[in-house]
Write an enzyme that holds these catalytic residues in place. Structure first.
Site, PDB file in Angstrom:
ATOM      1  N   HIS A 154     -16.453  12.417 -59.007  1.00 24.57           N
ATOM      2  CA  HIS A 154     -15.422  12.784 -59.717  1.00 24.57           C
ATOM      3  C   HIS A 154     -14.119  12.812 -60.265  1.00 24.57           C
ATOM      4  CE1 HIS A 154     -19.030  15.846 -59.981  1.00 24.57           C
ATOM      5  NE2 HIS A 154     -19.022  16.171 -60.460  1.00 24.57           N
ATOM      6  N   LYS A 158     -10.181  17.396 -59.703  1.00 25.88           N
ATOM      7  CA  LYS A 158     -11.541  18.409 -59.401  1.00 25.88           C
ATOM      8  C   LYS A 158     -11.143  18.785 -58.206  1.00 25.88           C
ATOM      9  CE  LYS A 158     -16.799  19.097 -59.091  1.00 25.88           C
ATOM     10  NZ  LYS A 158     -16.850  20.639 -59.299  1.00 25.88           N
TER      11      LYS A 158
END
Length: 267
Positions: A154, A158
């Site tokens: 990601h 995050k």
């Protein structure tokens, strides 16, 4: 017309959900919320689209009741979601929760609130990801002796790892084999780890750039591997799924629902 409230209105997901709601002829955006002190409090929720919706971004949770919202779509942080749970339970407002990173206590709060109002709670609202869950379940059943490893990547903003989607993939694989994820998960490897213990499910979390979400589940056997991969190139799929979940949950009896319910993938 379904009356929708959206939290995290200034965030990337919040904006995409607002846009998806405004594009849906069967929905009406009636409230947009964000954290106290957020820069765009007091501005129109559609300003980023160059639209005047008449819905002003606010940090006042009382707007959920005063606006007559039937469903609240929440993609924020666990601590914020817990507060929204309390308000929605009092106001009788259904919820769609896409927030991840909950503690065991947070998950219990969701389960308890679902006894009062209907809630769709899913680590990932994407239709493609939820089909991937089904594929992982079948592969885990059919290849019980294969080693299972889960890799996810990601963006660098995050804050939780592994992703909620990766954890759900692991839970599904473990359950398909008659196990609890807590008993078989290997969350990290470092140094001299020794041989891989049969039946375990390993996780690797990567972070970098603006990657929206990549998930890969590997089933490794003798002489072959099976890989199930899903890659999100934008958050559009998440927003579309969230709006679909909002349509599904309105009018439902109190209870905890998943995207498998929304998409008719159970059974």
């Amino acid at each position: 017309m379904i009356k929708v409230a959206v939290t995290g209105a200034e965030g990337r997901m919040g904006r995409m959900i607002i846009e998806a709601v405004l594009e849906n002829k069967d929905m009406q955006l009636v409230a947009a919320l964000d954290r106290h002190g957020a820069p765009k409090i007091g501005q129109d929720a559609g300003a980023f689209l160059g639209r005047n919706t008449g819905v002003i971004i606010t940090d006042d949770m009382g707007v959920i009741k005063s606006s007559g919202a039937q469903v609240l779509v929440d993609f924020t942080r666990p601590e914020a979601t817990v507060e929204y749970l309390k308000v929605c339970a009092e106001d009788g407002c259904a919820m769609v929760i896409g927030t991840t990173g909950f503690s065991p206590e947070g998950k219990l709060a969701i389960e308890a609130t679902a006894k009062k109002i209907p809630i769709v709670f899913a680590p990932n609202m994407s239709a493609g990801v939820n089909v991937t869950f089904k594929l992982v379940e079948e592969a885990a059943k059919l290849l019980p002796s294969y080693d299972c490893e889960i890799v996810e990547m990601h963006h660098n903003k995050k804050v939780d790892a592994p992703s909620g989607t990766a954890i759900e993939m692991g839970r599904i694989a473990a359950q398909a084999r008659g196990e609890k994820l807590e008993d078989v998960a290997v969350w990290e490897r470092h140094g001299k780890t020794g041989e891989r213990k049969p039946g375990t499910i390993g996780f690797a979390a990567l972070r970098g750039g603006d990657v929206v979400g990549w998930h890969q589940v590997i089933f490794a056997g003798q002489g072959e591997t099976l890989e199930i991969i899903h890659r999100s190139t934008s958050r559009k799929g998440y927003a579309t799924g969230a709006v679909q979940a909002a349509e599904f949950i309105c009018g439902k009896a109190p209870g905890l629902y998943s995207m498998q319910d929304v998409l008719g993938l159970k059974g």
